[in-house]
Design an enzyme around this catalytic site. Structure first.
Site, short mmCIF file in Angstrom:
data_model
loop_
_atom_site.label_atom_id
_atom_site.label_comp_id
_atom_site.label_asym_id
_atom_site.label_seq_id
_atom_site.Cartn_x
_atom_site.Cartn_y
_atom_site.Cartn_z
N ASP A 333 1.01 -1.22 -0.23
CA ASP A 333 0.12 -0.37 0.13
C ASP A 333 0.62 1.20 -0.03
OD1 ASP A 333 -2.57 1.67 0.39
OD2 ASP A 333 -1.12 1.65 2.85
N ASP A 532 -1.38 -0.31 5.70
CA ASP A 532 -1.64 0.27 7.32
C ASP A 532 -3.32 0.55 7.77
OD1 ASP A 532 -1.96 2.50 5.03
OD2 ASP A 532 -1.99 3.16 6.88
N ASP A 536 -7.75 -1.23 3.88
CA ASP A 536 -6.18 -2.32 3.28
C ASP A 536 -7.18 -3.62 4.19
OD1 ASP A 536 -4.52 -0.83 2.44
OD2 ASP A 536 -3.49 0.17 4.48
P1 ADP Z 1 -3.98 4.89 -0.15
O1 ADP Z 1 -4.41 2.92 -0.42
O2 ADP Z 1 -2.94 4.96 0.10
O3 ADP Z 1 -3.79 4.00 2.08
P2 ADP Z 1 -6.99 5.21 1.23
O4 ADP Z 1 -7.56 4.37 -0.06
O5 ADP Z 1 -6.99 5.72 2.27
O6 ADP Z 1 -5.49 5.84 -0.13
O7 ADP Z 1 -7.76 6.55 0.40
C1 ADP Z 1 -7.95 6.53 -1.50
C2 ADP Z 1 -8.16 8.45 -1.49
O8 ADP Z 1 -9.47 8.26 -0.89
C3 ADP Z 1 -6.89 8.99 -0.78
O9 ADP Z 1 -6.38 9.21 -1.86
C4 ADP Z 1 -7.87 10.19 -1.11
O10 ADP Z 1 -7.78 10.89 -2.89
C5 ADP Z 1 -9.31 9.60 -0.83
N1 ADP Z 1 -9.80 9.78 0.63
C6 ADP Z 1 -10.23 8.63 1.56
N2 ADP Z 1 -10.57 9.09 2.47
C7 ADP Z 1 -10.15 10.39 2.75
C8 ADP Z 1 -10.48 11.51 3.71
N3 ADP Z 1 -11.26 11.55 4.56
N4 ADP Z 1 -10.61 12.65 3.82
C9 ADP Z 1 -10.44 13.16 1.65
N5 ADP Z 1 -9.59 12.37 1.05
C10 ADP Z 1 -9.80 11.35 1.37
MG MG Z 2 -3.12 3.06 3.15
#
Ligand code: ADP
Ligand code: MG
Length: 637
Positions: A333, A532, A536
């Site tokens: 991730d 994390d 995930d």
């Molecule tokens: P990653 O897979 O890289 O850990 P996430 O799946 O948590 O990232 O989030 C993916 C995308 O969704 C983020 O890059 C963001 O654009 C959006 N996102 C998720 N949660 C939030 C939040 N609480 N506030 C703003 N944007 C969010």
């Molecule tokens: Mg993450």
């Protein structure tokens, strides 16, 4: 004499060693008496040696026979020894009584040795626990008062002086210090901590004085959970061990049947005399017992688990240690895993109708409800501004967050998500956003009803160890390393390029991550996933080995994953993999060695080249050797 009965207490280890010693002394005097021709004395002393040296094995063997209706090796040994003694008395071949006693002595010595070895693994895990002090200095109406840990309540404030061990998990409310977290992370470099940050029981305070507020009961301290997980890991036998255990049960029966046949048939078929026949049948019982095979796996895996725990790698069971050695593909991730997740707002832009302050305060109104790293960055950036909390706030993992503020619908999240609500993202802003994304930043969009308010760029830091970790993984022969992220393609590409990953899957929802793991599994079979966050969790559960960045204690991560990197250091993946491979190769060595020595001893016995004591030495020697070989995994490397 075998696992698992031998997860013994310290005192029992001592008793076993003492029994072996006494047995040895009695045997010596018995042998001496026999040589002097004092038959009565010899028999008396040797009987005592049998009883004292064989008591423990007899007790265990009979318990297993009665309780589990299973024959175990302990019983076979006793039968062989008593058989030799009876044969000796009957044929007046008194040296056979000595042979039987030697058998018992060696068996007792090796039992004690193995008990000690297993005890050492146990102690190595327990040493984690002894690190936490059992009292704390509690502030009570301005007075300091020493109280036992289990009397602390959530909300209490405690004082930690410089150089003291921290007694329980807590949040710093005043003070600044550097803390050595080696006890839980294996990382000896101290980390800086100040107001608002969490410190953990068992870690060592540096030069600063700290005041902590206790935010959870002492029983749920990180170190307690680690110990609990390690103990659970010890109790759950991996599939390979279960296979061996099953094999052993069937095998013991076969040995008894073959042993009986060997005691009856040879005089008719091979024209051996009765004494030779029975003697060899008894020796067969001893050398054919699968002790070494049984000791081939568990001591090794337990040592590996203990070794990991000391370095901040928590294996939830032995099977995962084995699997980690076989991983062929890894999905990683991005946010919080390849990057630190300690993100900061770097740019804010607003459309013509709004100001940057409007954008930040509206975003903070929703994000104050979220635990996402982006949320923390936004709230942090808006901390000097005035804003109200939104209502009806709902987080949509992997996409964004929605809610109400002043009766307006507010949407915040990635471009695809916000575009579901607004007609079009303004071109000027999009161009800017793309340029930030090419810098590796994450851009989130903000909308009120169907109108775009603006966008926020968030900068994250790539973990300094990320590039080297990816390189090491490739050197170790991992065939496929992919990045999977919910973030957009451009940001993902930039980060991937910086750390040396070529395969990138971006804009994935939690279930997309899960499906990706499935398809990797079709091709590579053993797939690890490192992550994390909540988003995930499904993928972590699906992967053959789910590895969570512990973030020093996120619950979702601790629960779902098979391996937790307490230290939150990416390079521990490499250590975990090396540990897994070493365990695998040690187990393979052990099984090969155990099988070979059993077969060789059986052959030698059949050809008449060994006597009972030599048979026992070969048998027990190989058992002790495989156990010691397993213990090599306790060593740090
Ligand atoms: P990653 O897979 O890289 O850990 P996430 O799946 O948590 O990232 O989030 C993916 C995308 O969704 C983020 O890059 C963001 O654009 C959006 N996102 C998720 N949660 C939030 C939040 N609480 N506030 C703003 N944007 C969010
Ligand atoms: Mg993450």
């Amino acid at each position: 004499m075998l696992y698992p009965q031998h997860l013994t207490k310290y005192t029992k280890e001592h008793a076993d060693i003492l029994a072996a010693l006494v047995c040895g002394v009695l045997l010596f005097f018995g042998w001496f008496a026999l040589h002097l021709g004092w038959l009565g004395w010899a028999i008396l002393l040797l009987s005592a040696a049998y009883v004292i040296g064989g008591y423990e094995s007899a007790r265990e063997g009979i318990t297993t026979l009665i309780k589990e209706k299973e024959l175990d090796v302990d019983l076979l040994m006793i039968v062989a020894a008593v058989g030799a003694a009876s044969l000796g008395l009957w044929r007046r071949e008194y040296h056979l009584i000595i042979d039987g006693a030697i058998l018992i002595l060696i068996f007792a010595i090796s039992g004690a040795l193995e008990g000690y070895a297993m005890g050492r693994t146990e102690r190595s895990i327990r040493s984690l626990m002894s690190l936490t002090p059992d009292t704390a200095r509690v502030l009570h109406q301005g007075q300091e008062q020493m109280l036992p840990i289990n009397q602390l309540k959530v909300g209490d404030e405690i004082v930690i002086k410089p150089g003291e061990l921290i007694p329980t998990d807590g949040i710093i409310v005043s003070g600044y210090s550097t803390i050595n977290q080696a006890a839980i992370t294996g990382e000896s470099l101290p980390v800086e901590k100040t107001i608002g940050e969490e410190v953990f029981a068992g870690t060592l305070n540096g030069y600063g004085a700290l005041k902590l507020k206790i935010h959870k009961p002492a029983a749920s301290n990180l170190i307690q959970r680690v110990i609990q997980l390690v103990e659970e890991a010890q109790e759950s036998a991996p599939p390979s061990q279960e296979f061996i255990a099953k094999f052993e049960r069937g095998y013991a029966k076969v040995i008894v049947v073959v042993g009986i046949l060997l005691a009856i048939l040879p005089p008719f078929i091979l024209a051996w005399d009765w004494e030779t026949t029975i003697y060899r049948a008894l020796t067969f019982l001893v050398v054919a017992s699968p002790c070494a095979l049984t000791a081939a796996i568990m001591p090794a895996l337990l040592s590996g688990i203990a070794n990991g725990a000391r370095q901040g790698i928590l294996f939830k069971n032995g099977a995962q240690l084995e699997n980690m050695g076989k991983v062929r593909a890894i999905a990683i991730d991005k946010t919080g895993t390849l990057t630190t997740g300690q993100v900061q707002v770097s740019q804010v832009i607003a459309t013509d109708e709004y100001t940057q302050v409007d954008v930040l305060t509206t975003a903070a109104a929703l994000e104050s409800f979220s635990e996402h790293p982006i949320a923390k960055a936004v709230v942090q950036a808006a901390s000097d501004l005035n804003w109200e909390h939104g209502t009806d706030v709902q987080a949509i993992p992997g996409q964004g967050i929605v809610g109400m503020l002043n009766n307006q619908n507010i949407t915040l999240g990635n471009a695809a998500f916000v575009q579901l609500y607004v007609t079009k993202l303004p071109q000027k802003l999009q161009d800017l956003a793309h340029s930030w994304e090419y810098e590796g930043k994450t851009v989130v969009w903000l909308a009120q009803n169907t109108q775009v308010m603006g966008a926020i760029a968030i900068a994250d830091m790539i973990r300094p160890e990320a590039t080297a970790t990816i390189r090491r993984l490739r050197q170790l022969g991992v065939e496929q390393i992919v990045m999977i992220t919910g973030d957009n393609q451009r940001t993902a590409q930039t980060v991937a390029q910086a750390v040396g990953i070529t395969q990138v899957y971006a804009e994935l929802l939690p279930e997309d991550k899960l499906n990706l793991i499935r398809s990797l599994q079709k091709q590579y079979h053993t797939v690890a996933m490192v992550g994390d966050g909540i988003n995930d969790a499904p993928a972590l559960a699906q992967a053959t080995v789910g590895i969570a960045m512990g973030g020093a204690g996120s619950d979702v991560a601790l629960e779902t994953a098979d391996i937790v990197l307490i230290a939150d250091r990416l390079e521990k993946i490499v250590v975990a993999m090396e540990l897994g491979r070493r365990s695998q190769s040690i187990i393979k060595q052990n099984i090969t060695f155990a099988l070979t020595s059993i077969i060789l001893l059986m052959l030698a016995n059949f050809l008449g080249n060994i006597n009972l004591p030599i048979g026992v030495i070969g048998h027990e020697g190989s058992t002790v050797l495989v156990t010691l070989n397993g213990l090599r995994l306790l060593r740090r490397f």
